[in-house]
Design an enzyme around this catalytic site. Structure first.
Site, PDB file in Angstrom:
ATOM      1  N   THR A 130     -36.109 -94.514 -16.234  1.00 52.08           N
ATOM      2  CA  THR A 130     -36.244 -95.674 -15.352  1.00 52.08           C
ATOM      3  C   THR A 130     -35.156 -95.729 -14.268  1.00 52.08           C
ATOM      4  O   THR A 130     -34.185 -94.990 -14.317  1.00 52.08           O
ATOM      5  CB  THR A 130     -36.209 -96.982 -16.176  1.00 52.08           C
ATOM      6  OG1 THR A 130     -35.087 -96.924 -17.044  1.00 52.08           O
ATOM      7  CG2 THR A 130     -37.475 -97.167 -16.968  1.00 52.08           C
ATOM      8  N   SER A 182     -29.220-101.838 -11.604  1.00 52.59           N
ATOM      9  CA  SER A 182     -30.444-101.539 -10.871  1.00 52.59           C
ATOM     10  C   SER A 182     -30.081-100.477  -9.856  1.00 52.59           C
ATOM     11  O   SER A 182     -29.221-100.694  -9.011  1.00 52.59           O
ATOM     12  CB  SER A 182     -30.963-102.797 -10.176  1.00 52.59           C
ATOM     13  OG  SER A 182     -32.041-102.455  -9.358  1.00 52.59           O
ATOM     14  N   ARG A 183     -30.729 -99.312  -9.952  1.00 52.55           N
ATOM     15  CA  ARG A 183     -30.289 -98.188  -9.129  1.00 52.55           C
ATOM     16  C   ARG A 183     -30.836 -98.222  -7.706  1.00 52.55           C
ATOM     17  O   ARG A 183     -30.257 -97.651  -6.812  1.00 52.55           O
ATOM     18  CB  ARG A 183     -30.677 -96.871  -9.792  1.00 52.55           C
ATOM     19  CG  ARG A 183     -29.951 -96.694 -11.107  1.00 52.55           C
ATOM     20  CD  ARG A 183     -30.084 -95.309 -11.663  1.00 52.55           C
ATOM     21  NE  ARG A 183     -29.502 -95.303 -12.999  1.00 52.55           N
ATOM     22  CZ  ARG A 183     -30.174 -95.167 -14.113  1.00 52.55           C
ATOM     23  NH1 ARG A 183     -31.482 -95.006 -14.085  1.00 52.55           N
ATOM     24  NH2 ARG A 183     -29.572 -95.198 -15.283  1.00 52.55           N
ATOM     25  N   VAL A 184     -31.983 -98.846  -7.522  1.00 52.01           N
ATOM     26  CA  VAL A 184     -32.572 -98.819  -6.182  1.00 52.01           C
ATOM     27  C   VAL A 184     -32.853-100.203  -5.596  1.00 52.01           C
ATOM     28  O   VAL A 184     -33.086-100.338  -4.404  1.00 52.01           O
ATOM     29  CB  VAL A 184     -33.893 -98.001  -6.161  1.00 52.01           C
ATOM     30  CG1 VAL A 184     -33.635 -96.533  -6.379  1.00 52.01           C
ATOM     31  CG2 VAL A 184     -34.883 -98.526  -7.175  1.00 52.01           C
TER      32      VAL A 184
END
Lengths: 131, 514
Positions: free
Chosen positions: B350, B376-378
């Site tokens: 994810t 949250s990476r993006v």
């Protein structure tokens, strides 16, 4: 029956030995059985059962079981043999089986493949499409 | 009636006397929803197998002499020696707008008693995910309505954000809140005739319940109905009582339903609740099929099971319809162990995770989001300016607060700056406490965070912050509605809006203190 890979491999080899020009013959099967009796494998009975199982499959692949509610002429049977021999690329023998539940038409089984041209099958497909 | 007559007439018109070929096999053994068949030499991988009596299966193991098949639905009628036929088709489920508001089983059959599904299109359950070329970076927000998530762990449309935590930590609640928030936003923009204004992109939701109690699923449906979110939602149910094959296939069926929206230029949200149970169902099937087992007895391809499912969530570019499918998979951990096999797999697949902690939950911090472990990476690329402006430093402030709070336990003499930092941190923690099924609009969120950051809550006791937040929210939604509308439409806090917001906040402070 426990599936032993070695026994399965042996049974398949025995089936290959039972063929003469790609067709299982009574004479060849007799020879194979005689040979098996001489060798007396440690799991003789299991080998025999497995051999019988694969022999049944091989025979089914060489036989077209023609189910029909009525009689079928010799010519029609011959035509079926020729057609299926051509499709499968090996000699196929036709055998008649009476089945009144088909109402009309024929149903041919060669090994796992089923060719249905019967009225009962047609009606069943119609019912499935309508529901 | 006339349609049936028409169908029969069409059948008669297209009648051909030619034979229909099929490939057949016989059941050799059947147990726990898995059948082994002899024959079926022409079966293909993942092909639908017809067992008759309306029972279907999927060919999963193709061996030299046998075919291993998982059976979907009731297999109690099947017995050894029964014949099965290949269909030449992949398992497909109905898709389309007609599914909205409906509850269906893993293969798309309605189970809500509202009659047949109004759908003409079907999608195969197992589809290949969009490749690199059709994809686009995440740049539009997916507002969850949960302040701690939208400000610190923002989610974008097309993102895959894992919700992970122990049992009873509020994982499903976060997912349901998000679905409710989408419905609220949709309703906010919907015209009277049911259409949406140009430029607005509604989000449709799919909730896939895997291995859950039927009572829990019924409760979820009731919550969604009460909130008016059901009309934008599809529920795919494979409850704990369903056979493992249905639990294994349900997420894929849900993904296909979501892909319909993505492929047609719309935005969709899919919640897999939960993938740990799907992995368990897949493990059961694999063990019965005698596939070699690996770590924790899961089969070797359990990673691929989840990766191929989650890869189907994407944001596609304008050339491919500009749609998106956002995934919120849920994983249940045991005693907070995120290093177990399935959690680590899904974490790595994810684009971030929202980690929920039992301790925080028991302390009354709900949603129990662990700020340190969540990421949250993006999503930050998709945050609107209004939130970015006010929430940019919140995560850092909270982390500093936790560190200071830990040290402050050992000494009582603290300088004014530290005391102020501790006070602000405690207020932010209280601010992020939020009731279940009560999502907050993004403009209100940004104003509430702005109020804390700019000291409007400093005079209020920490114990009264929750009450104050609720009061301020009511104030902003009523008397401050004009400012809220401006933030919502502009998606930013301009100098003029900031001045108006300051006036409103000052008015509220005066009223609340009095």
């Amino acid at each position: 029956m426990k599936r032993d890979k070695k026994i399965i491999r042996l049974a398949k080899k025995l089936v290959e030995l039972s063929k003469d020009n790609g067709v299982v013959t009574v004479a060849r099967v007799g020879e194979v059985l005689a040979g098996l009796k001489q060798v007396q494998h440690r799991h003789h009975l299991t080998v025999l059962k497995s051999f019988l199982n694969y022999l049944h499959r091989e025979i089914a692949l060489q036989t077209a079981v023609v189910s029909t509610p009525g009689a079928l002429s010799g010519e029609a049977l011959k035509a079926i043999e020729v057609t299926y021999s051509k499709i499968y690329g090996r000699p196929v023998t036709a055998v008649i089986k009476q089945d009144t539940s088909l109402i009309a038409g024929v149903r041919v089984r060669v090994g796992d493949d089923l060719y249905d041209a019967s009225l009962a099958g047609r009606l069943q497909r119609l019912a499935e499409n309508v529901s | 009636m006339s349609s049936i007559v028409e169908q029969i007439e069409n059948e008669i018109a297209s009648f051909q006397a030619s034979a229909v070929k099929s490939n057949t096999g016989k059941i050799v053994s059947i147990a726990d929803g898995v059948a082994k068949l002899e024959g079926l030499s022409g079966a293909m991988y993942n092909e639908m197998i017809d067992f008759g009596q309306g029972v279907y299966g999927i060919a999963l193991n193709l061996e030299e002499d046998e075919v291993g098949c998982v059976i979907l639905g009731d297999y109690s009628k099947l017995k050894e020696g029964d014949e099965a036929t290949t269909t030449g088709k992949l398992l497909s489920v109905p898709v389309g707008m007609g599914l909205l508001g409906r509850v269906v089983d893993a293969i798309g059959n309605p189970i809500d008693g509202k009659g047949p599904i109004n759908s003409t299109e079907t999608y195969p359950v197992d589809q290949i995910a969009p490749g690199i070329i059709p994809r686009k970076s995440v740049d539009q927000p997916m507002q969850t309505g949960i302040m701690s998530i939208d400000s610190m762990i923002p989610i974008g449309r097309g993102q895959r954000e894992l919700i992970i935590g122990d049992r009873s930590t509020g994982k499903t609640t976060i997912a349901i809140d998000t679905i409710i928030n989408q419905a609220k936003i949709n309703n906010q923009h919907r015209n009277e005739d049911g259409t949406f204004p140009e430029g607005f992109r509604p989000v449709y939701s799919i909730y896939v319940a895997i291995g859950q109690k039927n009572s829990n699923i019924a409760r979820t449906i009731a919550v969604l109905e009460k909130a008016g979110a059901m009309e934008y939602t599809i529920i795919v149910s494979a409850s704990a009582g369903d056979n493992p094959a249905n639990q294994y296939i349900a997420p894929f069926a849900g993904a296909s339903m979501g892909e319909f929206f993505m492929n047609n230029g719309m935005d969709a949200l899919i919640v897999y609740d939960d993938l740990s149970k799907q992995a368990v169902a897949y493990r059961q099937i694999s063990l019965i099929l005698k596939r070699p087992s690996g770590r924790e007895a899961y089969p070797g391809d359990v990673f691929y099971l989840h990766s191929r499912l989650l890869e189907r969530s994407a944001r596609v570019n304008e050339d491919n319809g500009n749609g998106s499918l956002t995934a919120l998979p849920i994983i249940e951990t045991q005693a907070g162990d995120v290093a177990a096999y399935i959690p680590t797999n899904v974490i790595s697949i994810t684009d971030g995770q929202v980690f929920l902690e039992t301790d925080l939950f028991n302390q009354g911090i709900r949603p129990a989001v662990s700020v340190g472990l969540s990421v949250s990476r993006v999503g930050s690329a998709a945050q609107i300016k209004a939130i970015k402006k006010v929430a940019g430093k919140v995560k850092l402030q909270l982390a500093q607060f936790r560190e200071l709070a830990a040290f402050a336990q050992f000494g009582s003499d603290l300088d004014a700056k530290t005391k102020a930092q501790l006070g602000r941190g405690a207020r932010v923690v209280e601010l992020f406490k939020q009731k279940a099924f009560n999502p907050i609009p993004v403009e209100v969120q940004s104003s509430l965070i702005y109020a804390v950051q700019n000291g409007y809550f400093d005079a209020i006791e920490v114990a009264k912050i929750v009450e104050a937040t609720s009061s301020l929210r009511d104030f902003l939604e009523t008397r401050g509605a004009k400012v809220m509308d401006t933030i919502r439409t502009e998606k930013a806090i301009s100098d003029a809006t900031e001045a108006a917001l300051k006036t409103s906040l000052a008015e509220w402070v005066a009223g609340f203190s009095a």
